[in-house]
Scaffold this motif. Structure first.
Motif, mmCIF file in Angstrom:
data_model
loop_
_atom_site.group_PDB
_atom_site.id
_atom_site.type_symbol
_atom_site.label_atom_id
_atom_site.label_comp_id
_atom_site.label_asym_id
_atom_site.label_seq_id
_atom_site.Cartn_x
_atom_site.Cartn_y
_atom_site.Cartn_z
ATOM 1 N N GLU A 1 -1.438 -2.597 -3.378
ATOM 2 C CA GLU A 1 -0.969 -1.498 -2.541
ATOM 3 C C GLU A 1 -1.351 -1.692 -1.076
ATOM 4 O O GLU A 1 -0.531 -1.483 -0.176
ATOM 5 C CB GLU A 1 -1.559 -0.182 -3.062
ATOM 6 C CG GLU A 1 -0.830 1.039 -2.584
ATOM 7 C CD GLU A 1 -1.613 2.300 -2.896
ATOM 8 O OE1 GLU A 1 -2.824 2.203 -3.187
ATOM 9 O OE2 GLU A 1 -1.023 3.376 -2.830
ATOM 10 N N ASP A 2 -2.611 -2.136 -0.820
ATOM 11 C CA ASP A 2 -3.082 -2.329 0.554
ATOM 12 C C ASP A 2 -2.214 -3.343 1.300
ATOM 13 O O ASP A 2 -1.808 -3.112 2.446
ATOM 14 C CB ASP A 2 -4.543 -2.795 0.553
ATOM 15 C CG ASP A 2 -5.461 -1.775 -0.101
ATOM 16 O OD1 ASP A 2 -5.091 -0.580 -0.082
ATOM 17 O OD2 ASP A 2 -6.512 -2.158 -0.627
ATOM 18 N N ASP A 3 -1.912 -4.474 0.625
ATOM 19 C CA ASP A 3 -1.092 -5.514 1.246
ATOM 20 C C ASP A 3 0.313 -5.007 1.537
ATOM 21 O O ASP A 3 0.921 -5.345 2.556
ATOM 22 C CB ASP A 3 -1.022 -6.746 0.346
ATOM 23 C CG ASP A 3 -2.388 -7.387 0.154
ATOM 24 O OD1 ASP A 3 -3.302 -7.018 0.921
ATOM 25 O OD2 ASP A 3 -2.549 -8.221 -0.750
ATOM 26 N N ILE A 4 0.846 -4.184 0.604
ATOM 27 C CA ILE A 4 2.200 -3.656 0.792
ATOM 28 C C ILE A 4 2.240 -2.755 2.026
ATOM 29 O O ILE A 4 3.163 -2.837 2.840
ATOM 30 C CB ILE A 4 2.650 -2.878 -0.467
ATOM 31 C CG1 ILE A 4 2.829 -3.847 -1.635
ATOM 32 C CG2 ILE A 4 3.962 -2.137 -0.215
ATOM 33 C CD1 ILE A 4 3.030 -3.189 -2.964
ATOM 34 N N HIS A 5 1.186 -1.918 2.199
ATOM 35 C CA HIS A 5 1.127 -1.045 3.384
ATOM 36 C C HIS A 5 1.087 -1.868 4.670
ATOM 37 O O HIS A 5 1.767 -1.549 5.648
ATOM 38 C CB HIS A 5 -0.102 -0.138 3.314
ATOM 39 C CG HIS A 5 0.061 0.981 2.343
ATOM 40 N ND1 HIS A 5 1.180 1.764 2.317
ATOM 41 C CD2 HIS A 5 -0.742 1.444 1.361
ATOM 42 C CE1 HIS A 5 1.061 2.662 1.352
ATOM 43 N NE2 HIS A 5 -0.097 2.478 0.750
ATOM 44 N N GLN B 1 2.253 -4.883 5.166
ATOM 45 C CA GLN B 1 3.586 -5.461 5.408
ATOM 46 C C GLN B 1 4.553 -4.405 5.940
ATOM 47 O O GLN B 1 5.379 -4.692 6.802
ATOM 48 C CB GLN B 1 4.141 -6.055 4.111
ATOM 49 C CG GLN B 1 3.482 -7.350 3.725
ATOM 50 C CD GLN B 1 4.268 -8.060 2.641
ATOM 51 O OE1 GLN B 1 5.475 -7.920 2.544
ATOM 52 N NE2 GLN B 1 3.564 -8.810 1.815
ATOM 53 N N ASP B 2 4.449 -3.188 5.397
ATOM 54 C CA ASP B 2 5.348 -2.122 5.851
ATOM 55 C C ASP B 2 5.104 -1.769 7.311
ATOM 56 O O ASP B 2 6.040 -1.508 8.063
ATOM 57 C CB ASP B 2 5.153 -0.876 4.985
ATOM 58 C CG ASP B 2 5.977 -0.937 3.714
ATOM 59 O OD1 ASP B 2 6.889 -1.778 3.670
ATOM 60 O OD2 ASP B 2 5.710 -0.162 2.782
ATOM 61 N N GLU B 3 3.816 -1.777 7.706
ATOM 62 C CA GLU B 3 3.500 -1.430 9.103
ATOM 63 C C GLU B 3 3.977 -2.507 10.065
ATOM 64 O O GLU B 3 4.417 -2.211 11.168
ATOM 65 C CB GLU B 3 1.992 -1.206 9.255
ATOM 66 C CG GLU B 3 1.568 0.187 8.808
ATOM 67 C CD GLU B 3 0.100 0.256 8.440
ATOM 68 O OE1 GLU B 3 -0.676 -0.582 8.927
ATOM 69 O OE2 GLU B 3 -0.252 1.167 7.656
ATOM 70 N N GLU B 4 3.876 -3.779 9.631
ATOM 71 C CA GLU B 4 4.327 -4.868 10.483
ATOM 72 C C GLU B 4 5.838 -4.852 10.672
ATOM 73 O O GLU B 4 6.343 -5.204 11.741
ATOM 74 C CB GLU B 4 3.909 -6.215 9.887
ATOM 75 C CG GLU B 4 2.425 -6.524 10.104
ATOM 76 C CD GLU B 4 1.974 -7.693 9.254
ATOM 77 O OE1 GLU B 4 2.810 -8.298 8.561
ATOM 78 O OE2 GLU B 4 0.769 -8.001 9.302
ATOM 79 N N ALA B 5 6.541 -4.436 9.650
ATOM 80 C CA ALA B 5 8.010 -4.501 9.686
ATOM 81 C C ALA B 5 8.610 -3.463 10.639
ATOM 82 O O ALA B 5 8.009 -2.498 11.003
ATOM 83 C CB ALA B 5 8.575 -4.266 8.292
ATOM 84 N N ILE C 1 9.088 -4.962 -6.895
ATOM 85 C CA ILE C 1 8.226 -4.916 -5.707
ATOM 86 C C ILE C 1 7.601 -6.284 -5.458
ATOM 87 O O ILE C 1 7.559 -6.783 -4.333
ATOM 88 C CB ILE C 1 7.134 -3.825 -5.879
ATOM 89 C CG1 ILE C 1 7.771 -2.445 -5.788
ATOM 90 C CG2 ILE C 1 6.031 -3.976 -4.840
ATOM 91 C CD1 ILE C 1 6.849 -1.309 -6.135
ATOM 92 N N TYR D 1 8.018 -8.132 -2.004
ATOM 93 C CA TYR D 1 6.861 -8.213 -1.107
ATOM 94 C C TYR D 1 5.973 -9.428 -1.392
ATOM 95 O O TYR D 1 5.106 -9.748 -0.593
ATOM 96 C CB TYR D 1 5.991 -6.959 -1.238
ATOM 97 C CG TYR D 1 6.597 -5.725 -0.609
ATOM 98 C CD1 TYR D 1 6.238 -5.326 0.684
ATOM 99 C CD2 TYR D 1 7.489 -4.934 -1.305
ATOM 100 C CE1 TYR D 1 6.774 -4.188 1.257
ATOM 101 C CE2 TYR D 1 8.034 -3.793 -0.734
ATOM 102 C CZ TYR D 1 7.676 -3.430 0.547
ATOM 103 O OH TYR D 1 8.199 -2.301 1.107
#
Lengths: 122, 321
Positions: A112-116, A118-122, A103, A107
């Motif tokens: 976890e917050d940063d990963i979320h 990034q996922d929303e932006e993608a 991960i 990433y």
């Protein structure tokens, strides 16, 4: 009064186990860092180990290895269950940590917050 | 009385370590505290008569887990960012769950009570039957390898699968050069002690493997200790030197061979006319058959566990910092 003291001492191990379990649980749900979450799980499962081993103990007993001079042995069955559970816990922890490394490579973060985000932006 | 005192003090120390782990932000410090937490629980297991479990927890929790955590922290990050949400909701959930669980303990049999239901079912049979039928003094070994041999086979399969999973996730590259932190090369004391201890650790692993019938120990612990010896050597002298002795290809074969030895013993007993893993059929005398079967499957367990742990370690160190 004596009864209350006896009750507290008789259940002391289980209460500490619950406090440890909840400490691990809190770390898993409140902390965003993935490594910290895995350590929280580790505390949680060790507390379950302590619960099982505490239940196996018999007052005045000894380790369940048959020998002369010993008459009371603690219960060997929970020992077996927990022995193998510890080895399996290592296997699952290693797998989780390997995922964390992947991960991080994908990433650039293990938060976890940063990963979320990034996922929303993608 | 002293036993109770030690038990209570160790539990208190565990609780303090747990709180410190939950509060601290430096993952390096948290990793070291986790190691201490494991060592404390291993000590507690000795007080609670679970010597086999204590040996396993000390080798795995305080040893290998710490190394894997350190390897992960070195490859990710050491500092933990503050959470964005307030901790109030998780705190409420945890306190409510804890209160419900504590309410649940009020009905439980007290600590050390010999009449607790857990002690009245199969456990007395295991203790009673083991000396005559299995001929192995350590009842934990006899339950693990003989009475509950199917369970243990399942567990070895889980470990094998985890090894394969880590391999699939992290892949594998052989290090041509013996890449090592030059700082370690200057630490003479560390390197000399490692060289002195390396053969002793391997010898101890063999002792734990083959003495598991009589004292605390067995395949699980021995495999872990065996792998620890090589990991220690890799830490002090570089992974390249260890991979020259035990290349990756050999480990992959060992990992499968251990599991196949276990299953093979089961099939052999079926071929001889018994049931799967019915050891007493393996020799003319049933007790000798049991001892032979236990020794063979413990050997299989030891080989698989040692190989899987080394493969996991190879996988972790093959990733870039």
């Amino acid at each position: 009064m004596h009864d209350v003291m006896h009750g507290v001492l008789g259940l002391y191990n289980y209460w500490i186990v619950i406090i440890l379990m909840m400490t691990g649980f809190y770390t898993v749900i409140a902390r965003p860092n993935l490594v910290k979450k895995i350590i929280g799980l580790f505390i949680f499962q060790t507390s379950v180990f302590i619960l099982f081993i505490s239940m196996a103990k018999i007052e005045g007993g000894t380790a369940p290895i048959i020998s002369e001079g010993a008459r009371i042995y603690s219960n060997p069955l929970p020992h077996v269950l927990i022995l193998t559970a510890i080895v399996v816990s290592l296997a699952t922890t290693a797998l989780a940590l390997a995922l964390v490394i992947r991960i991080r490579e994908a990433y650039g973060t293990i938060n976890e917050d940063d990963i979320h985000v990034q996922d929303e932006e993608a | 009385m002293e036993e109770h005192l030690i038990n209570n003090v160790l539990l208190g120390l565990l609780m303090m370590t747990g709180f410190a782990i939950a509060r601290m932000r430096s993952l390096l410090a948290v990793t070291m505290l986790t190691s201490i937490y494991s060592l404390l629980s291993a000590s507690l297991f000795v007080v609670l008569d679970a010597v086999d479990v204590a040996l396993t927890e000390a080798a795995i929790g305080a040893g290998i887990s710490t190394i894997l955590l350190l390897a992960t922290v070195a490859r990710t990050t050491d500092e933990e960012k503050a959470p964005r949400h307030t901790p109030l909701l998780p705190l409420f959930v945890v306190v409510a769950t804890g209160a419900a669980l504590i309410y649940g303990t009020l009905d439980m049999p007290h600590y050390g009570d010999p009449m607790a239901p857990i002690h009245l079912h199969v456990a007395p049979t295991y203790l009673h039957v083991t000396p005559e039928e299995i001929g192995v003094p350590n009842v934990v070994t006899s339950v693990l390898a003989s009475f509950r041999g199917y369970d243990t086979l399942g567990e070895v399969t889980v470990i094998f699968t985890a090894g394969a999973g880590v391999l699939a996730l992290l892949g594998y590259r052989t290090r041509r050069r013996n890449s090592q932190n030059p700082e370690i090369r200057k630490m003479v004391v560390l390197r000399v002690i490692t060289k002195l201890f390396f053969p002793l650790i391997l010898l101890f692993a063999l002792y734990v493997q083959f003495h598991g019938d009589y004292g605390p120990g067995g395949g699980f612990q021995a495999g872990v200790i065996f792998a620890t010896g090589f990991i220690l050597y890799a830490l002090a002298y570089g992974i390249g030197n260890v991979q020259r002795i035990i290349p990756y290809g050999k480990l992959r074969i060992m990992m499968a061979a251990g599991l196949l030895i276990y299953i093979g013993v089961g099939i052999e007993s079926m071929l001889l006319g018994g049931k799967f893993l019915e050891y007493r059929i393996l020799a003319d005398d049933p007790v000798t058959g049991q001892q032979l079967g236990i020794m063979l499957i413990e050997l299989g367990v030891g080989i698989t566990v040692a190989a899987v742990i080394l493969i996991i370690y190879y996988g972790f160190v093959s990733r870039k910092h």
